[in-house]
Write a protein that holds these residues in place. Sequence first.
Motif, mmCIF file in Angstrom:
data_model
loop_
_atom_site.group_PDB
_atom_site.id
_atom_site.type_symbol
_atom_site.label_atom_id
_atom_site.label_comp_id
_atom_site.label_asym_id
_atom_site.label_seq_id
_atom_site.Cartn_x
_atom_site.Cartn_y
_atom_site.Cartn_z
ATOM 1 N N GLU A 9 12.643 -3.306 -22.515
ATOM 2 C CA GLU A 9 13.822 -2.624 -23.100
ATOM 3 C C GLU A 9 13.457 -1.167 -23.401
ATOM 4 O O GLU A 9 14.241 -0.257 -23.219
ATOM 5 C CB GLU A 9 14.233 -3.337 -24.388
ATOM 6 N N GLU A 10 12.240 -0.922 -23.872
ATOM 7 C CA GLU A 10 11.923 0.423 -24.386
ATOM 8 C C GLU A 10 11.887 1.494 -23.309
ATOM 9 O O GLU A 10 12.145 2.661 -23.579
ATOM 10 C CB GLU A 10 10.570 0.393 -25.124
ATOM 11 N N ALA A 37 14.842 2.958 -19.716
ATOM 12 C CA ALA A 37 14.964 1.877 -20.709
ATOM 13 C C ALA A 37 15.917 0.799 -20.207
ATOM 14 O O ALA A 37 16.710 1.015 -19.290
ATOM 15 C CB ALA A 37 15.488 2.460 -22.032
ATOM 16 N N MET A 38 15.820 -0.366 -20.820
ATOM 17 C CA MET A 38 16.740 -1.478 -20.592
ATOM 18 C C MET A 38 16.875 -1.844 -19.106
ATOM 19 O O MET A 38 17.955 -2.174 -18.617
ATOM 20 C CB MET A 38 18.121 -1.178 -21.179
ATOM 21 N N GLN A 80 23.903 8.010 -23.082
ATOM 22 C CA GLN A 80 22.586 8.638 -22.985
ATOM 23 C C GLN A 80 22.415 9.288 -21.609
ATOM 24 O O GLN A 80 22.967 8.800 -20.631
ATOM 25 C CB GLN A 80 21.461 7.598 -23.117
ATOM 26 N N TRP A 103 18.845 10.766 -19.589
ATOM 27 C CA TRP A 103 17.405 11.047 -19.608
ATOM 28 C C TRP A 103 17.052 11.874 -18.365
ATOM 29 O O TRP A 103 17.560 11.603 -17.266
ATOM 30 C CB TRP A 103 16.598 9.754 -19.549
ATOM 31 N N ARG A 138 21.943 12.402 -26.212
ATOM 32 C CA ARG A 138 22.815 11.279 -26.592
ATOM 33 C C ARG A 138 24.068 11.821 -27.277
ATOM 34 O O ARG A 138 23.983 12.820 -28.025
ATOM 35 C CB ARG A 138 22.107 10.354 -27.596
ATOM 36 N N ALA A 167 20.975 4.150 -30.982
ATOM 37 C CA ALA A 167 19.962 3.750 -29.998
ATOM 38 C C ALA A 167 20.617 2.940 -28.888
ATOM 39 O O ALA A 167 21.689 2.360 -29.059
ATOM 40 C CB ALA A 167 18.894 2.892 -30.692
ATOM 41 N N GLY A 168 19.928 2.898 -27.756
ATOM 42 C CA GLY A 168 20.357 2.016 -26.676
ATOM 43 C C GLY A 168 19.817 0.627 -26.940
ATOM 44 O O GLY A 168 18.799 0.469 -27.627
ATOM 45 N N HIS A 188 10.661 3.348 -34.391
ATOM 46 C CA HIS A 188 9.791 3.991 -33.388
ATOM 47 C C HIS A 188 8.666 4.701 -34.123
ATOM 48 O O HIS A 188 8.271 5.820 -33.810
ATOM 49 C CB HIS A 188 10.575 4.961 -32.475
HETATM 50 O O1 HGY Z 1 15.820 4.680 -26.436
HETATM 51 C C1 HGY Z 1 16.474 3.793 -26.989
HETATM 52 O O2 HGY Z 1 17.545 4.026 -27.490
HETATM 53 C C2 HGY Z 1 15.919 2.390 -27.076
HETATM 54 O O3 HGY Z 1 15.024 2.337 -28.163
HETATM 55 N N1 HGY Z 1 15.247 2.001 -25.870
#
Ligand code: HGY
Length: 415
Positions: free
Chosen positions: A131-132, A139-140, A216, A218, A291, A359-360, A385
């Motif tokens: 997930e992280e 992520a995810m 989000q 990235w 985000r 957060a995701g 985190h």
């Molecule tokens: O980045 C996030 O929002 C999650 O912790 N993966």
Amino acid sequence: MADTKNLGIDGKRLWTSLMDMAKIGATPKGGCCRLALTDLDREARDLFVQWCEGAGCTIKIDKMGNIFARREGRDNSLPPVITGSHLDTQPTGGRFDGVYGVLAGLEVVRSLNDLDYQTERPIEVAVWTNEEGSRFPPAMVASGVFGGEFTLEYGLSRSDRDGKTMGEELQRIGYAGTEEVGGREVHAYFETHIEQGPILEAEEKTIGVVTGAQGQRWYELTFTGVESHAGPTPMDSRKDALLGAARVVDLVNKVGLDNAPLACATVGMLDVYPNSRNVIPGRVFLTIDFRHPEDDVLAGMDKTMRAAVEKIAGDIGLEYELEQIFYYAPVPFEESCVAAVREAARETGHSAREIVSGAGHDACYLANVAPTAMVFIPCIDGISHNEIEDVKPEWITAGADVLMRAILEKAGHAG
Ligand code: HGY
Ligand code: MN
Ligand code: MN
């Protein structure tokens, strides 16, 4: 004290399970480091599987290593209600991010066993791989494959900085399952998680009724200049990649501030090459994390950043590569599931407020394929985190109690 009659969650048992799990990858300041698909992740998975089998569940593992611990209902032909989260952590992760959602799901199963409560539908507790997105970006990924966002090939080919792929590491730790990833009906999905922000604690609310999650974007950015000697190279003839990166770090922060109060903008990784004190850096790699709960604002942040990076590179004479490696639009959760959480919070008497997740979570991709909602509990000072991530035990119990009632609302009662 409000009537918080508890359907049957054994808070002590849940807390003990969390503390036992936290011993795997324990770090000096009280956190956990269990990066995805490492031996420590395998150890945590093995312990979870052992506990679930001890609670009478059958275990299935899919080709992305997602684990499904299934508690039969009366009619097992019906699509299941699934709950769960993740066991992998950040390098300086805490004891609750992700793990709480997995073990709260297990506690629901254990409590239903204690109550000898048969649901109409089967219930599954899921552990979603990676997930992280810390070791294997983005992520995810595994819940994303399950939710139809990514192909299985894409998921298995994600690699870490040593070039190891998720597919190889799943094989190595023995969690390369045989079940297809997704493609099956899910009646509802609920995930419980710490808020990882300050709102619930500041407002003294025990439960967050999560209505959705912010979007989000990235990015990975590499600046290329010219390594040269820090001594004889005149200031006006340098192509200093780190100067470019420094301006981008400030720019990203400014894009976040200019879209306040809801935007978040972060440079989390920065690699300098050759990273020698008397060499002008020739190459720098950095990551950008944007985000926002509104997609058009997120798009505007993207546009502003791209134009500024172009200008920064031009001003200094750098080459650059900028790649968006991950994007999802803001996710609204499904109203009947949100209502089940809202009603469960009301029934328990715990103070609650609606909230959008900063957060995701795996729930963001499960929402593609199932009616989905989340339950939040506060965390101390909103910190996550971070190894010092912490909660109050009563929050842990309350969240699992609300989760259980929401699940039962969708799973039905057979007797
Ligand atoms: O980045 C996030 O929002 C999650 O912790 N993966
Ligand atoms: Mn998490
Ligand atoms: Mn996290």
